[in-house]
Scaffold this motif. Sequence first.
Motif, short mmCIF file in Angstrom:
data_model
loop_
_atom_site.label_atom_id
_atom_site.label_comp_id
_atom_site.label_asym_id
_atom_site.label_seq_id
_atom_site.Cartn_x
_atom_site.Cartn_y
_atom_site.Cartn_z
N TRP A 146 0.85 -1.19 0.00
CA TRP A 146 0.00 0.00 0.00
C TRP A 146 0.89 1.25 0.00
O TRP A 146 0.66 2.19 -0.76
N SER A 147 1.91 1.22 0.87
CA SER A 147 2.83 2.37 0.94
C SER A 147 3.59 2.55 -0.37
O SER A 147 3.65 3.65 -0.92
N LEU A 148 4.19 1.46 -0.86
CA LEU A 148 5.04 1.56 -2.06
C LEU A 148 4.26 2.06 -3.27
O LEU A 148 4.80 2.79 -4.10
N LYS A 149 3.00 1.66 -3.37
CA LYS A 149 2.22 2.11 -4.52
C LYS A 149 1.99 3.61 -4.50
O LYS A 149 1.68 4.21 -5.53
N ARG A 150 2.12 4.20 -3.33
CA ARG A 150 1.98 5.66 -3.22
C ARG A 150 3.32 6.38 -3.34
O ARG A 150 3.38 7.60 -3.30
N LEU A 151 4.39 5.61 -3.46
CA LEU A 151 5.70 6.19 -3.74
C LEU A 151 5.96 5.96 -5.24
O LEU A 151 5.02 5.89 -6.00
N ALA A 152 7.24 5.86 -5.63
CA ALA A 152 7.52 5.68 -7.06
C ALA A 152 8.56 4.59 -7.28
O ALA A 152 9.68 4.87 -7.70
N PRO A 153 8.20 3.32 -6.99
CA PRO A 153 9.18 2.25 -7.23
C PRO A 153 9.41 2.09 -8.73
O PRO A 153 8.45 2.06 -9.51
N THR A 154 10.68 2.04 -9.16
CA THR A 154 10.95 1.93 -10.59
C THR A 154 11.46 0.54 -10.96
O THR A 154 11.45 0.18 -12.12
N ARG A 155 11.94 -0.22 -9.97
CA ARG A 155 12.30 -1.62 -10.25
C ARG A 155 11.40 -2.46 -9.36
O ARG A 155 11.63 -2.58 -8.16
N LEU A 156 10.35 -3.01 -9.96
CA LEU A 156 9.24 -3.55 -9.17
C LEU A 156 9.60 -4.81 -8.39
O LEU A 156 9.20 -4.96 -7.24
N ALA A 157 10.36 -5.73 -9.01
CA ALA A 157 10.71 -6.96 -8.30
C ALA A 157 11.60 -6.63 -7.09
O ALA A 157 11.42 -7.15 -6.00
N MET A 158 12.51 -5.71 -7.31
CA MET A 158 13.42 -5.28 -6.25
C MET A 158 12.62 -4.61 -5.12
O MET A 158 12.84 -4.90 -3.94
N ALA A 159 11.72 -3.72 -5.48
CA ALA A 159 10.90 -3.03 -4.48
C ALA A 159 10.03 -4.03 -3.73
O ALA A 159 9.89 -3.95 -2.50
N GLY A 160 9.46 -4.99 -4.46
CA GLY A 160 8.64 -6.02 -3.83
C GLY A 160 9.48 -6.86 -2.86
O GLY A 160 9.01 -7.21 -1.77
N GLY A 161 10.70 -7.16 -3.26
CA GLY A 161 11.60 -7.91 -2.39
C GLY A 161 11.93 -7.13 -1.13
O GLY A 161 11.96 -7.68 -0.02
N ALA A 162 12.14 -5.82 -1.27
CA ALA A 162 12.42 -4.97 -0.11
C ALA A 162 11.22 -4.97 0.84
O ALA A 162 11.37 -5.10 2.07
N ALA A 163 10.02 -4.86 0.25
CA ALA A 163 8.81 -4.89 1.08
C ALA A 163 8.68 -6.24 1.77
O ALA A 163 8.33 -6.33 2.95
N GLY A 164 9.00 -7.33 1.04
CA GLY A 164 8.94 -8.67 1.61
C GLY A 164 9.94 -8.85 2.73
O GLY A 164 9.66 -9.50 3.74
N LEU A 165 11.10 -8.27 2.57
CA LEU A 165 12.13 -8.36 3.61
C LEU A 165 11.67 -7.63 4.87
O LEU A 165 11.79 -8.16 5.99
N PHE A 166 11.13 -6.43 4.68
CA PHE A 166 10.62 -5.71 5.85
C PHE A 166 9.48 -6.51 6.48
O PHE A 166 9.44 -6.72 7.69
N ALA A 167 8.54 -6.98 5.65
CA ALA A 167 7.38 -7.71 6.16
C ALA A 167 7.83 -8.98 6.88
O ALA A 167 7.33 -9.30 7.97
N GLY A 168 8.79 -9.70 6.29
CA GLY A 168 9.28 -10.93 6.89
C GLY A 168 9.90 -10.69 8.25
O GLY A 168 9.64 -11.43 9.22
N SER A 169 10.71 -9.64 8.36
CA SER A 169 11.37 -9.41 9.65
C SER A 169 10.39 -8.83 10.67
O SER A 169 10.47 -9.15 11.86
N ALA A 170 9.44 -8.00 10.20
CA ALA A 170 8.41 -7.51 11.14
C ALA A 170 7.53 -8.68 11.59
O ALA A 170 7.16 -8.77 12.77
N GLY A 171 7.23 -9.59 10.65
CA GLY A 171 6.45 -10.78 10.99
C GLY A 171 7.21 -11.64 12.00
O GLY A 171 6.63 -12.16 12.97
N ALA A 172 8.51 -11.80 11.80
CA ALA A 172 9.34 -12.58 12.71
C ALA A 172 9.40 -11.92 14.08
O ALA A 172 9.42 -12.61 15.11
N PHE A 173 9.40 -10.59 14.08
CA PHE A 173 9.40 -9.84 15.34
C PHE A 173 8.13 -10.18 16.15
O PHE A 173 8.20 -10.47 17.34
#
Lengths: 212, 180
Positions: A146-173
């Motif tokens: 939701w956040s990223l779509k309101r920003l301007a990601p230009t490399r989508l797989a990379m941005a999705g991976g970054a979101a997944g990394l944050f989500a994964g570690s927040a989920g692990a937290f």
Amino acid sequence: MKTDDLIATLSDGLTPTPPGEFWRRIAVGTACGTLAAALLWLGTMGARPDLAEATGAWPFWMKFFYTLTLAVTGLWLLARAGRPGAKLTPPALTLMVPLAVVAVLAGLALADPDADTYRLLMGHSALYCPFAIALVSLPVLAGSFWSLKRLAPTRLAMAGGAAGLFAGSAGAFVYAFYCTESAAPFVVVWYSLGTVLSCIIGALLGRIALRW
Amino acid sequence: MIAQETQYRDWMVAALSGDGASYRMLLTALTRHLRGYFSRRLDPAAAEDAVQECLIAIHTRRATYDPTLPFTAWMHGIARYKLIDEYRRVKRRALVPLDAAPDLFAQDETEAATARRDVNLLLARLSDAKQGLVRQVKLDGDSIAEVAARSGMSESAVKVSVHRAIKSMGDEVRGGDENR
């Protein structure tokens, strides 16, 4: 519409952009996602029964800070991925720091000649831990997208991976408040794997879901 | 650093604080760059659409510009993303038709035909004698000696005549261009 008219329309109604607007967009999605994950998981599965006791010992705090530092770095990476032209290398390299610290702790635990290597690595929940973490992280992933779509990601797989990394570690937290494992080798393998799983999900979904 | 970096960043920073005039100058300047960028890579209609897409993207995503980072890198990131987006759209719609190759060569054919017609028009303005000489020497590829023998003129007279005829046709073309 003529391009000149478009320029006139855009510039005539221009309002100032608040300085914190960029981080506000990140905060809304990621905070709501993390809150939803915590409420859903701890509300249905509950926290570990010995939570009060556990907070008096270091393994709890190891998991706490490992996942927290990963999440903060993941958030940094996500923010960079949402800004065109920003470099991803500094946050990507910083991820190695918490990983290295826990890897060293794991190495020390396994180096003990009396150590039960199998138990240290597998604990009692190795088979479902990474999947549980990936599951807990799904609401966080949705919020991050939701956040990223309101920003301007230009490399989508990379941005999705970054979101997944944050989500994964927040989920692990969040998951760390439920999980009763305490061995560093377990954490470095299965917690990290859960985060990587979420990262892969994010990268795959990002290619399509992050288009803007 | 790209030459316009400082100017564009100043305009962008002013735009972020609500200065519509700077914003307008910025968008106008960027439109020129974007037109060049997209028209080299897309067909004209798609290029203009992409330019507008980019302007809208700049507008709705302007909060993602960090004034401590280069503006031109930010802009290029967005333009490149929109270009990839456009390629993706074209591919998905399968807009590249199967008769692309004949279309391409048909163009060549038309040009040759046009050139032939122009030459005939110019020749028609010459006297019949000169017209005949130019046709034989320049279009049919006969040698000066053959043409001289056939027409009963000396070789140098044929050469001079053809040369003058070509020169007058050249003047005709240049004069015509000036009048247009």
